[in-house]
Design an enzyme around this catalytic site. Structure first.
Site, PDB file in Angstrom:
ATOM      1  CB  VAL A 253      55.513 -19.700  83.090  1.00 48.22           C
ATOM      2  CG1 VAL A 253      55.903 -18.227  83.082  1.00 48.22           C
ATOM      3  CG2 VAL A 253      54.221 -19.888  83.864  1.00 48.22           C
TER       4      VAL A 253
ATOM      5  CB  CYS B  67      48.012 -20.843  89.397  1.00 50.74           C
ATOM      6  SG  CYS B  67      49.066 -21.249  88.008  1.00 50.74           S
TER       7      CYS B  67
ATOM      8  CE  LYS C 138      42.915 -23.835  82.282  1.00 48.61           C
ATOM      9  NZ  LYS C 138      42.954 -22.401  82.190  1.00 48.61           N
TER      10      LYS C 138
HETATM   11  C1  UGA Z   1      45.219 -18.999  86.559  1.00 51.55           C
HETATM   12  C2  UGA Z   1      44.853 -17.543  86.192  1.00 51.55           C
HETATM   13  O1  UGA Z   1      43.574 -17.522  85.536  1.00 51.55           O
HETATM   14  C3  UGA Z   1      45.913 -16.935  85.271  1.00 51.55           C
HETATM   15  O2  UGA Z   1      45.611 -15.571  85.021  1.00 51.55           O
HETATM   16  C4  UGA Z   1      47.269 -17.023  85.982  1.00 51.55           C
HETATM   17  O3  UGA Z   1      48.319 -16.484  85.221  1.00 51.55           O
HETATM   18  C5  UGA Z   1      47.568 -18.481  86.270  1.00 51.55           C
HETATM   19  O4  UGA Z   1      46.526 -19.013  87.124  1.00 51.55           O
HETATM   20  C6  UGA Z   1      48.900 -18.560  86.969  1.00 51.55           C
HETATM   21  O5  UGA Z   1      49.049 -18.016  88.071  1.00 51.55           O
HETATM   22  O6  UGA Z   1      49.862 -19.082  86.375  1.00 51.55           O
HETATM   23  P1  UGA Z   1      44.952 -21.388  85.390  1.00 51.55           P
HETATM   24  O7  UGA Z   1      45.257 -21.949  86.735  1.00 51.55           O
HETATM   25  O8  UGA Z   1      45.689 -21.904  84.216  1.00 51.55           O
HETATM   26  O9  UGA Z   1      45.182 -19.782  85.377  1.00 51.55           O
HETATM   27  O10 UGA Z   1      43.428 -21.655  85.070  1.00 51.55           O
HETATM   28  P2  UGA Z   1      42.038 -20.875  85.234  1.00 51.55           P
HETATM   29  O11 UGA Z   1      41.402 -20.757  83.919  1.00 51.55           O
HETATM   30  O12 UGA Z   1      42.211 -19.645  86.004  1.00 51.55           O
HETATM   31  O13 UGA Z   1      41.195 -21.934  86.095  1.00 51.55           O
HETATM   32  C7  UGA Z   1      41.557 -22.310  87.415  1.00 51.55           C
HETATM   33  C8  UGA Z   1      40.529 -23.242  88.004  1.00 51.55           C
HETATM   34  O14 UGA Z   1      39.307 -22.548  88.246  1.00 51.55           O
HETATM   35  C9  UGA Z   1      40.160 -24.428  87.111  1.00 51.55           C
HETATM   36  O15 UGA Z   1      40.035 -25.582  87.900  1.00 51.55           O
HETATM   37  C10 UGA Z   1      38.829 -24.025  86.515  1.00 51.55           C
HETATM   38  O16 UGA Z   1      38.033 -25.110  86.127  1.00 51.55           O
HETATM   39  C11 UGA Z   1      38.215 -23.259  87.668  1.00 51.55           C
HETATM   40  N1  UGA Z   1      37.173 -22.284  87.255  1.00 51.55           N
HETATM   41  C12 UGA Z   1      37.515 -21.218  86.481  1.00 51.55           C
HETATM   42  C13 UGA Z   1      35.877 -22.455  87.689  1.00 51.55           C
HETATM   43  O17 UGA Z   1      35.539 -23.426  88.402  1.00 51.55           O
HETATM   44  N2  UGA Z   1      34.929 -21.536  87.322  1.00 51.55           N
HETATM   45  C14 UGA Z   1      35.240 -20.464  86.555  1.00 51.55           C
HETATM   46  O18 UGA Z   1      34.326 -19.643  86.280  1.00 51.55           O
HETATM   47  C15 UGA Z   1      36.550 -20.306  86.113  1.00 51.55           C
END
Ligand code: UGA
Length: 437
Positions: free
Chosen positions: A12, A264, A325
Protein backbone atom coordinates in the site's frame (compact mmCIF):
# COMPACT_ATOMS: atom_id res chain seq x y z
CA UNK A 1 2.00 19.85 -5.79
CA UNK A 2 2.52 18.77 -2.20
CA UNK A 3 5.44 17.49 -0.15
CA UNK A 4 4.33 14.13 1.16
CA UNK A 5 5.93 11.52 3.40
CA UNK A 6 4.51 8.01 3.37
CA UNK A 7 5.43 5.86 6.35
CA UNK A 8 5.55 2.15 5.54
CA UNK A 9 6.83 0.68 2.27
CA UNK A 10 4.57 -2.37 2.04
CA UNK A 11 2.45 -2.75 -1.04
CA UNK A 12 0.00 0.00 0.00
CA UNK A 13 2.77 2.45 0.97
CA UNK A 14 4.85 1.85 -2.13
CA UNK A 15 1.97 2.00 -4.58
CA UNK A 16 0.57 5.12 -2.86
CA UNK A 17 3.99 6.79 -2.84
CA UNK A 18 4.69 5.95 -6.45
CA UNK A 19 1.15 6.95 -7.49
CA UNK A 20 1.21 10.29 -5.66
CA UNK A 21 4.59 11.13 -7.22
CA UNK A 22 3.14 10.19 -10.62
CA UNK A 23 0.44 12.82 -9.94
CA UNK A 24 3.26 15.39 -9.68
CA UNK A 25 3.82 15.50 -5.91
CA UNK A 26 7.18 15.23 -4.17
CA UNK A 27 7.10 12.06 -2.09
CA UNK A 28 9.39 10.44 0.45
CA UNK A 29 8.64 6.77 1.15
CA UNK A 30 10.02 6.14 4.63
CA UNK A 31 10.50 2.89 6.49
CA UNK A 32 12.44 1.82 9.60
CA UNK A 33 13.71 -1.19 7.64
CA UNK A 34 16.94 0.35 6.36
CA UNK A 35 17.84 -2.74 4.31
CA UNK A 36 14.60 -2.41 2.37
CA UNK A 37 15.23 1.31 1.84
CA UNK A 38 18.77 0.52 0.67
CA UNK A 39 17.38 -1.91 -1.88
CA UNK A 40 14.74 0.56 -3.06
CA UNK A 41 17.42 3.23 -3.48
CA UNK A 42 19.35 0.85 -5.70
CA UNK A 43 16.29 0.11 -7.83
CA UNK A 44 15.19 -3.20 -6.28
CA UNK A 45 11.42 -3.39 -5.74
CA UNK A 46 10.55 -5.81 -2.91
CA UNK A 47 7.08 -6.74 -4.20
CA UNK A 48 5.70 -7.90 -7.52
CA UNK A 49 3.05 -5.48 -8.76
CA UNK A 50 2.46 -4.90 -12.48
CA UNK A 51 3.56 -1.43 -13.58
CA UNK A 52 5.06 -0.47 -10.21
CA UNK A 53 8.71 -0.76 -11.15
CA UNK A 54 8.23 1.51 -14.15
CA UNK A 55 6.56 4.36 -12.27
CA UNK A 56 8.98 4.08 -9.33
CA UNK A 57 11.94 4.27 -11.70
CA UNK A 58 10.49 7.18 -13.66
CA UNK A 59 9.63 9.31 -10.62
CA UNK A 60 12.82 8.39 -8.77
CA UNK A 61 14.88 9.54 -11.76
CA UNK A 62 12.81 12.73 -12.02
CA UNK A 63 13.48 13.52 -8.33
CA UNK A 64 9.83 13.31 -7.33
CA UNK A 65 10.20 10.07 -5.37
CA UNK A 66 12.72 9.39 -2.58
CA UNK A 67 13.34 6.58 -0.12
CA UNK A 68 14.56 7.15 3.42
CA UNK A 69 14.97 5.26 6.68
CA UNK A 70 15.19 8.52 8.61
CA UNK A 71 11.54 8.70 9.65
CA UNK A 72 11.89 11.77 11.85
CA UNK A 73 13.47 14.07 9.28
CA UNK A 74 11.12 12.71 6.59
CA UNK A 75 8.14 13.73 8.74
CA UNK A 76 9.59 17.18 9.36
CA UNK A 77 9.99 17.82 5.62
CA UNK A 78 6.37 16.97 4.77
CA UNK A 79 3.11 18.89 4.69
CA UNK A 80 1.17 15.65 4.44
CA UNK A 81 2.21 12.53 6.37
CA UNK A 82 0.55 9.29 5.26
CA UNK A 83 0.36 6.30 7.59
CA UNK A 84 0.61 3.13 5.51
CA UNK A 85 1.85 0.49 7.94
CA UNK A 86 0.37 -2.98 8.40
CA UNK A 87 -2.64 -3.69 10.62
CA UNK A 88 -2.46 -7.48 11.05
CA UNK A 89 -5.18 -9.49 12.71
CA UNK A 90 -4.80 -9.34 16.47
CA UNK A 91 -6.65 -10.94 19.36
CA UNK A 92 -10.38 -11.71 18.97
CA UNK A 93 -10.28 -10.75 15.30
CA UNK A 94 -9.57 -7.09 16.15
CA UNK A 95 -6.96 -5.33 14.02
CA UNK A 96 -3.59 -5.07 15.77
CA UNK A 97 -2.75 -1.34 15.81
CA UNK A 98 0.76 -1.65 17.30
CA UNK A 99 2.49 -0.27 14.19
CA UNK A 100 -0.04 2.53 13.67
CA UNK A 101 0.33 3.61 17.33
CA UNK A 102 4.08 3.69 17.09
CA UNK A 103 3.98 5.81 13.90
CA UNK A 104 1.44 8.19 15.47
CA UNK A 105 3.74 8.73 18.44
CA UNK A 106 6.69 9.43 16.15
CA UNK A 107 4.62 11.90 14.13
CA UNK A 108 3.45 13.78 17.22
CA UNK A 109 7.07 14.14 18.40
CA UNK A 110 8.05 15.65 15.05
CA UNK A 111 5.29 18.15 14.31
CA UNK A 112 7.59 21.05 13.44
CA UNK A 113 4.95 22.75 11.24
CA UNK A 114 1.29 22.36 10.28
CA UNK A 115 0.68 18.93 8.76
CA UNK A 116 -2.16 16.83 7.43
CA UNK A 117 -1.93 13.42 9.04
CA UNK A 118 -3.58 10.91 6.79
CA UNK A 119 -4.30 7.23 7.40
CA UNK A 120 -4.23 4.83 4.43
CA UNK A 121 -3.86 1.69 6.55
CA UNK A 122 -7.11 -0.17 7.11
CA UNK A 123 -8.03 0.69 10.69
CA UNK A 124 -11.19 -0.08 12.67
CA UNK A 125 -13.93 2.51 12.71
CA UNK A 126 -13.16 4.93 15.54
CA UNK A 127 -9.36 4.72 15.21
CA UNK A 128 -9.12 8.18 13.61
CA UNK A 129 -10.72 9.74 16.68
CA UNK A 130 -8.21 7.92 18.93
CA UNK A 131 -5.30 9.08 16.79
CA UNK A 132 -6.47 12.70 17.03
CA UNK A 133 -6.69 12.33 20.84
CA UNK A 134 -3.20 10.82 21.13
CA UNK A 135 -1.63 13.58 19.06
CA UNK A 136 -3.51 16.31 20.92
CA UNK A 137 -2.25 14.89 24.21
CA UNK A 138 1.31 15.17 22.95
CA UNK A 139 1.33 18.69 21.51
CA UNK A 140 0.57 22.19 22.79
CA UNK A 141 -0.93 23.81 19.69
CA UNK A 142 -3.98 21.93 18.40
CA UNK A 143 -3.82 23.90 15.13
CA UNK A 144 -0.59 22.11 14.17
CA UNK A 145 -2.41 19.31 12.39
CA UNK A 146 -5.59 18.06 10.78
CA UNK A 147 -6.53 14.45 10.42
CA UNK A 148 -7.76 12.64 7.30
CA UNK A 149 -8.91 9.10 6.68
CA UNK A 150 -8.13 8.22 3.06
CA UNK A 151 -8.70 4.46 2.72
CA UNK A 152 -7.16 2.49 -0.12
CA UNK A 153 -9.05 0.36 -2.64
CA UNK A 154 -6.05 -1.28 -4.27
CA UNK A 155 -6.31 -4.84 -5.50
CA UNK A 156 -3.04 -6.70 -5.42
CA UNK A 157 -2.05 -7.40 -8.99
CA UNK A 158 -3.75 -4.27 -10.30
CA UNK A 159 -2.88 -1.83 -7.52
CA UNK A 160 -1.10 0.69 -9.76
CA UNK A 161 -4.05 0.83 -12.13
CA UNK A 162 -6.48 1.09 -9.21
CA UNK A 163 -4.46 4.00 -7.79
CA UNK A 164 -4.08 5.95 -11.02
CA UNK A 165 -7.64 5.36 -12.28
CA UNK A 166 -9.76 4.92 -9.14
CA UNK A 167 -13.54 4.49 -9.08
CA UNK A 168 -13.57 6.76 -6.05
CA UNK A 169 -11.26 8.56 -3.62
CA UNK A 170 -12.60 8.94 -0.09
CA UNK A 171 -11.42 11.90 1.95
CA UNK A 172 -12.75 11.69 5.47
CA UNK A 173 -12.01 14.75 7.60
CA UNK A 174 -13.66 17.48 9.64
CA UNK A 175 -11.29 20.12 8.23
CA UNK A 176 -11.97 22.02 4.99
CA UNK A 177 -8.31 23.02 4.91
CA UNK A 178 -7.14 19.39 5.01
CA UNK A 179 -9.77 18.42 2.44
CA UNK A 180 -8.44 21.03 0.00
CA UNK A 181 -4.86 19.89 0.54
CA UNK A 182 -5.83 16.26 -0.14
CA UNK A 183 -7.77 17.32 -3.26
CA UNK A 184 -4.63 19.05 -4.48
CA UNK A 185 -2.68 15.77 -4.17
CA UNK A 186 -5.26 13.99 -6.32
CA UNK A 187 -5.69 16.93 -8.72
CA UNK A 188 -5.01 15.08 -12.01
CA UNK A 189 -7.97 12.81 -11.22
CA UNK A 190 -10.73 15.37 -11.36
CA UNK A 191 -9.76 17.29 -14.45
CA UNK A 192 -12.38 15.27 -16.35
CA UNK A 193 -14.66 13.73 -13.74
CA UNK A 194 -14.56 14.01 -10.00
CA UNK A 195 -14.22 10.70 -8.15
CA UNK A 196 -13.71 12.40 -4.76
CA UNK A 197 -16.16 11.93 -1.90
CA UNK A 198 -15.87 14.25 1.12
CA UNK A 199 -17.04 12.51 4.30
CA UNK A 200 -16.51 12.43 8.04
CA UNK A 201 -13.57 10.39 9.40
CA UNK A 202 -15.83 7.62 10.74
CA UNK A 203 -17.75 7.41 7.47
CA UNK A 204 -14.53 7.03 5.50
CA UNK A 205 -13.34 4.27 7.85
CA UNK A 206 -16.69 2.53 7.50
CA UNK A 207 -16.70 2.80 3.68
CA UNK A 208 -13.51 0.75 3.56
CA UNK A 209 -14.83 -2.11 5.73
CA UNK A 210 -18.28 -2.02 4.18
CA UNK A 211 -16.80 -2.25 0.67
CA UNK A 212 -14.43 -5.14 1.39
CA UNK A 213 -17.08 -7.04 3.33
CA UNK A 214 -19.64 -6.58 0.58
CA UNK A 215 -17.25 -7.87 -2.09
CA UNK A 216 -16.36 -10.85 0.10
CA UNK A 217 -20.05 -11.51 0.70
CA UNK A 218 -20.65 -11.45 -3.05
CA UNK A 219 -17.95 -14.07 -3.59
CA UNK A 220 -19.26 -16.30 -0.80
CA UNK A 221 -22.74 -15.94 -2.22
CA UNK A 222 -21.80 -16.99 -5.75
CA UNK A 223 -19.69 -19.83 -4.34
CA UNK A 224 -22.73 -21.17 -2.50
CA UNK A 225 -24.89 -20.73 -5.61
CA UNK A 226 -22.20 -22.65 -7.55
CA UNK A 227 -22.36 -25.49 -5.04
CA UNK A 228 -26.12 -25.68 -5.39
CA UNK A 229 -25.80 -25.53 -9.20
CA UNK A 230 -23.69 -28.70 -9.00
CA UNK A 231 -26.43 -30.53 -7.18
CA UNK A 232 -29.25 -29.34 -9.42
CA UNK A 233 -27.61 -29.49 -12.85
CA UNK A 234 -27.42 -25.73 -13.42
CA UNK A 235 -24.36 -23.87 -14.73
CA UNK A 236 -23.03 -21.16 -12.44
CA UNK A 237 -21.30 -19.22 -15.24
CA UNK A 238 -24.56 -18.77 -17.10
CA UNK A 239 -26.24 -17.87 -13.83
CA UNK A 240 -23.55 -15.31 -12.90
CA UNK A 241 -23.48 -13.80 -16.40
CA UNK A 242 -27.22 -13.31 -16.42
CA UNK A 243 -27.26 -11.98 -12.86
CA UNK A 244 -24.44 -9.56 -13.71
CA UNK A 245 -26.41 -8.03 -16.58
CA UNK A 246 -28.69 -6.54 -13.97
CA UNK A 247 -27.04 -3.20 -13.21
CA UNK A 248 -28.17 -3.47 -9.61
CA UNK A 249 -26.06 -6.60 -9.18
CA UNK A 250 -23.14 -6.07 -11.65
CA UNK A 251 -20.98 -8.86 -13.01
CA UNK A 252 -17.88 -7.99 -10.93
CA UNK A 253 -16.79 -10.33 -8.12
CA UNK A 254 -19.28 -12.97 -9.18
CA UNK A 255 -16.68 -15.51 -10.19
CA UNK A 256 -16.85 -18.72 -8.16
CA UNK A 257 -13.63 -20.26 -6.94
CA UNK A 258 -11.80 -22.03 -4.14
CA UNK A 259 -12.68 -19.40 -1.53
CA UNK A 260 -11.23 -15.91 -1.17
CA UNK A 261 -7.85 -15.31 0.42
CA UNK A 262 -5.30 -12.53 0.67
CA UNK A 263 -4.27 -10.12 3.36
CA UNK A 264 -7.49 -8.11 3.28
CA UNK A 265 -10.86 -9.86 3.01
CA UNK A 266 -10.35 -12.56 5.68
CA UNK A 267 -8.82 -10.08 8.15
CA UNK A 268 -11.21 -7.20 7.43
CA UNK A 269 -14.32 -9.36 7.80
CA UNK A 270 -13.10 -10.59 11.19
CA UNK A 271 -12.30 -7.01 12.22
CA UNK A 272 -15.76 -5.74 11.21
CA UNK A 273 -17.34 -8.59 13.10
CA UNK A 274 -15.24 -7.79 16.17
CA UNK A 275 -16.24 -4.11 16.02
CA UNK A 276 -19.92 -5.04 15.74
CA UNK A 277 -19.60 -7.46 18.66
CA UNK A 278 -17.93 -4.78 20.80
CA UNK A 279 -20.93 -2.61 20.04
CA UNK A 280 -23.33 -5.45 20.90
CA UNK A 281 -24.64 -5.63 17.36
CA UNK A 282 -25.08 -8.85 15.41
CA UNK A 283 -23.84 -8.84 11.79
CA UNK A 284 -25.05 -12.22 10.59
CA UNK A 285 -24.28 -11.57 6.91
CA UNK A 286 -20.61 -10.92 7.62
CA UNK A 287 -20.42 -14.00 9.82
CA UNK A 288 -22.06 -16.04 7.07
CA UNK A 289 -19.52 -14.83 4.47
CA UNK A 290 -16.68 -16.02 6.70
CA UNK A 291 -18.25 -19.41 7.38
CA UNK A 292 -19.15 -19.95 3.71
CA UNK A 293 -15.57 -19.15 2.74
CA UNK A 294 -14.12 -21.67 5.19
CA UNK A 295 -16.57 -24.26 3.87
CA UNK A 296 -15.59 -23.47 0.29
CA UNK A 297 -11.92 -24.14 0.98
CA UNK A 298 -12.89 -27.46 2.60
CA UNK A 299 -15.22 -28.30 -0.27
CA UNK A 300 -12.34 -28.06 -2.75
CA UNK A 301 -10.29 -30.59 -0.76
CA UNK A 302 -13.35 -32.87 -0.57
CA UNK A 303 -13.69 -32.65 -4.36
CA UNK A 304 -10.11 -33.80 -4.77
CA UNK A 305 -10.63 -36.72 -2.44
CA UNK A 306 -13.77 -37.73 -4.37
CA UNK A 307 -11.88 -37.60 -7.68
CA UNK A 308 -9.33 -39.99 -6.15
CA UNK A 309 -11.99 -42.34 -4.77
CA UNK A 310 -11.17 -41.40 -1.19
CA UNK A 311 -7.53 -42.41 -1.38
CA UNK A 312 -4.71 -39.92 -1.86
CA UNK A 313 -2.10 -42.14 -0.26
CA UNK A 314 1.18 -42.00 -2.25
CA UNK A 315 -0.56 -40.15 -5.07
CA UNK A 316 1.50 -37.33 -6.58
CA UNK A 317 -0.50 -34.18 -7.24
CA UNK A 318 0.66 -31.06 -9.01
CA UNK A 319 -0.65 -27.82 -7.55
CA UNK A 320 -0.71 -25.15 -10.24
CA UNK A 321 -0.88 -21.71 -8.64
CA UNK A 322 0.07 -20.91 -5.07
CA UNK A 323 -0.74 -17.19 -4.83
CA UNK A 324 -4.16 -16.22 -3.46
CA UNK A 325 -4.97 -14.87 -6.93
CA UNK A 326 -3.20 -14.16 -10.22
CA UNK A 327 -0.61 -11.39 -10.76
CA UNK A 328 0.75 -11.43 -7.23
CA UNK A 329 3.29 -13.48 -5.28
CA UNK A 330 1.24 -13.06 -2.10
CA UNK A 331 0.18 -16.38 -0.61
CA UNK A 332 -1.47 -15.09 2.57
CA UNK A 333 -4.69 -17.01 3.33
CA UNK A 334 -4.40 -18.63 -0.10
CA UNK A 335 -6.73 -21.61 -0.59
CA UNK A 336 -3.73 -23.51 -1.94
CA UNK A 337 -2.31 -23.67 1.61
CA UNK A 338 -5.40 -25.62 2.74
CA UNK A 339 -5.15 -27.83 -0.34
CA UNK A 340 -1.46 -28.66 0.18
CA UNK A 341 -1.99 -29.37 3.88
CA UNK A 342 -4.89 -31.67 3.04
CA UNK A 343 -2.93 -33.66 0.47
CA UNK A 344 0.02 -34.10 2.84
CA UNK A 345 -2.28 -35.13 5.72
CA UNK A 346 -3.81 -37.77 3.44
CA UNK A 347 -0.46 -39.27 2.53
CA UNK A 348 -0.16 -37.62 -0.89
CA UNK A 349 2.92 -36.05 -2.48
CA UNK A 350 2.81 -32.44 -3.68
CA UNK A 351 4.56 -30.93 -6.70
CA UNK A 352 4.10 -27.16 -6.72
CA UNK A 353 4.37 -24.53 -9.40
CA UNK A 354 3.57 -20.84 -9.45
CA UNK A 355 5.12 -18.36 -11.90
CA UNK A 356 6.20 -16.05 -9.07
CA UNK A 357 5.06 -17.37 -5.66
CA UNK A 358 7.21 -20.51 -5.23
CA UNK A 359 9.68 -18.87 -2.86
CA UNK A 360 6.88 -17.42 -0.73
CA UNK A 361 5.23 -20.82 -0.36
CA UNK A 362 8.58 -22.41 0.46
CA UNK A 363 8.53 -20.39 3.71
CA UNK A 364 5.47 -22.46 4.75
CA UNK A 365 6.15 -25.79 3.03
CA UNK A 366 9.86 -26.50 2.66
CA UNK A 367 9.46 -30.25 2.12
CA UNK A 368 7.44 -30.26 -1.09
CA UNK A 369 8.94 -30.11 -4.58
CA UNK A 370 8.85 -26.78 -6.43
CA UNK A 371 9.16 -26.47 -10.21
CA UNK A 372 10.03 -23.70 -12.64
CA UNK A 373 7.37 -24.55 -15.19
CA UNK A 374 4.04 -26.32 -15.52
CA UNK A 375 5.23 -29.24 -17.61
CA UNK A 376 8.08 -30.26 -15.29
CA UNK A 377 5.71 -30.08 -12.33
CA UNK A 378 3.16 -32.46 -13.86
CA UNK A 379 5.58 -35.20 -14.99
CA UNK A 380 4.47 -38.61 -13.64
CA UNK A 381 1.75 -37.08 -11.48
CA UNK A 382 -1.60 -38.69 -10.77
CA UNK A 383 -3.52 -35.43 -10.69
CA UNK A 384 -3.45 -31.68 -11.24
CA UNK A 385 -5.21 -29.01 -9.19
CA UNK A 386 -5.54 -25.50 -10.63
CA UNK A 387 -5.59 -23.12 -7.66
CA UNK A 388 -4.79 -19.70 -9.21
CA UNK A 389 -6.23 -18.21 -12.40
CA UNK A 390 -2.86 -17.36 -13.99
CA UNK A 391 -3.24 -16.75 -17.73
CA UNK A 392 -0.67 -19.39 -18.61
CA UNK A 393 -2.94 -22.06 -17.08
CA UNK A 394 -5.80 -21.05 -19.38
CA UNK A 395 -3.95 -22.26 -22.45
CA UNK A 396 -2.39 -25.53 -21.28
CA UNK A 397 -1.29 -28.00 -23.94
CA UNK A 398 -3.45 -30.99 -22.98
CA UNK A 399 -1.83 -33.29 -25.49
CA UNK A 400 1.50 -32.76 -23.80
CA UNK A 401 -0.04 -32.97 -20.34
CA UNK A 402 -1.69 -36.30 -21.15
CA UNK A 403 1.66 -37.65 -22.32
CA UNK A 404 3.54 -36.44 -19.22
CA UNK A 405 1.05 -37.41 -16.52
CA UNK A 406 0.76 -40.84 -14.96
CA UNK A 407 -2.90 -40.34 -14.10
CA UNK A 408 -5.74 -38.37 -15.64
CA UNK A 409 -7.36 -36.37 -12.87
CA UNK A 410 -7.78 -32.59 -13.00
CA UNK A 411 -9.50 -30.36 -10.45
CA UNK A 412 -10.03 -26.84 -11.78
CA UNK A 413 -11.01 -24.68 -8.79
CA UNK A 414 -10.98 -21.51 -10.93
CA UNK A 415 -13.12 -22.74 -13.83
CA UNK A 416 -10.55 -21.67 -16.41
CA UNK A 417 -10.09 -24.89 -18.37
CA UNK A 418 -12.02 -25.76 -21.49
CA UNK A 419 -14.32 -28.67 -20.63
CA UNK A 420 -14.62 -29.83 -24.26
CA UNK A 421 -10.86 -30.28 -24.37
CA UNK A 422 -10.76 -32.02 -20.99
CA UNK A 423 -13.34 -34.54 -22.21
CA UNK A 424 -11.70 -34.92 -25.59
CA UNK A 425 -8.39 -35.91 -23.96
CA UNK A 426 -10.10 -38.29 -21.56
CA UNK A 427 -9.46 -36.49 -18.29
CA UNK A 428 -11.56 -37.17 -15.22
CA UNK A 429 -12.20 -33.67 -13.98
CA UNK A 430 -14.19 -31.44 -11.69
CA UNK A 431 -14.63 -27.69 -11.28
CA UNK A 432 -16.92 -25.31 -9.41
CA UNK A 433 -20.60 -25.26 -10.31
CA UNK A 434 -20.45 -26.05 -14.03
CA UNK A 435 -22.41 -28.53 -16.12
CA UNK A 436 -19.84 -31.16 -17.13
CA UNK A 437 -19.39 -32.05 -20.81
C1 UGA B 1 -9.17 -6.39 -1.94
C2 UGA B 1 -10.15 -5.37 -2.56
O1 UGA B 1 -10.61 -5.85 -3.83
C3 UGA B 1 -9.48 -4.00 -2.73
O2 UGA B 1 -10.42 -3.06 -3.21
C4 UGA B 1 -8.96 -3.55 -1.37
O3 UGA B 1 -8.32 -2.30 -1.42
C5 UGA B 1 -7.97 -4.58 -0.86
O4 UGA B 1 -8.65 -5.85 -0.73
C6 UGA B 1 -7.46 -4.13 0.49
O5 UGA B 1 -8.25 -4.00 1.43
O6 UGA B 1 -6.27 -3.79 0.59
P1 UGA B 1 -7.22 -7.96 -2.88
O7 UGA B 1 -7.31 -8.66 -1.58
O8 UGA B 1 -5.89 -7.54 -3.38
O9 UGA B 1 -8.12 -6.61 -2.87
O10 UGA B 1 -7.80 -8.91 -4.01
P2 UGA B 1 -9.21 -9.15 -4.73
O11 UGA B 1 -9.03 -8.98 -6.18
O12 UGA B 1 -10.27 -8.38 -4.09
O13 UGA B 1 -9.43 -10.71 -4.44
C7 UGA B 1 -9.60 -11.23 -3.13
C8 UGA B 1 -9.89 -12.71 -3.18
O14 UGA B 1 -11.18 -12.95 -3.74
C9 UGA B 1 -8.91 -13.52 -4.04
O15 UGA B 1 -8.61 -14.73 -3.39
C10 UGA B 1 -9.68 -13.76 -5.32
O16 UGA B 1 -9.26 -14.90 -6.02
C11 UGA B 1 -11.09 -13.91 -4.79
N1 UGA B 1 -12.14 -13.62 -5.80
C12 UGA B 1 -12.26 -12.36 -6.31
C13 UGA B 1 -13.01 -14.62 -6.18
O17 UGA B 1 -12.92 -15.78 -5.73
N2 UGA B 1 -13.99 -14.33 -7.09
C14 UGA B 1 -14.14 -13.09 -7.61
O18 UGA B 1 -15.08 -12.89 -8.42
C15 UGA B 1 -13.25 -12.09 -7.22
Amino acid sequence: MKNITIIGTGYVGLVTGAGMSEFGNKVICADIDSRKIGKLNSGLIPIYEPGLEEIIKKNFENSRLFFSSDIESSIKKAEVVVIAVGTPQGENGMADLRFVDSVVNTISRNLNSYKVICTKSTVPIGTGKDIIKIINNNIHDKKMFDYVSNPEFLREGSAVKDFLWPDRVIIGTDSDKAYKIMCDIYRPLYINKNPIAYTSVETAEMIKYASNSFLALKISYINEIANLCELLGADVHDVANAMGKDGRISDKFLHPGPGFGGSCFPKDLEALLAVSKNNELKMETVKAAIIANKNQKKRMTRKLLDLFNNNLNKCTISILGLAFKANTNDIRESASIDMINFIIEHGGIVNAYDPIANSEMYKIFDAIEYYDNVYDSIKDTDGIVIMTEWNEFRSLDFKRIKKYMRGNIILDTRNILNMDELSEFGFTYDNVGRIKK
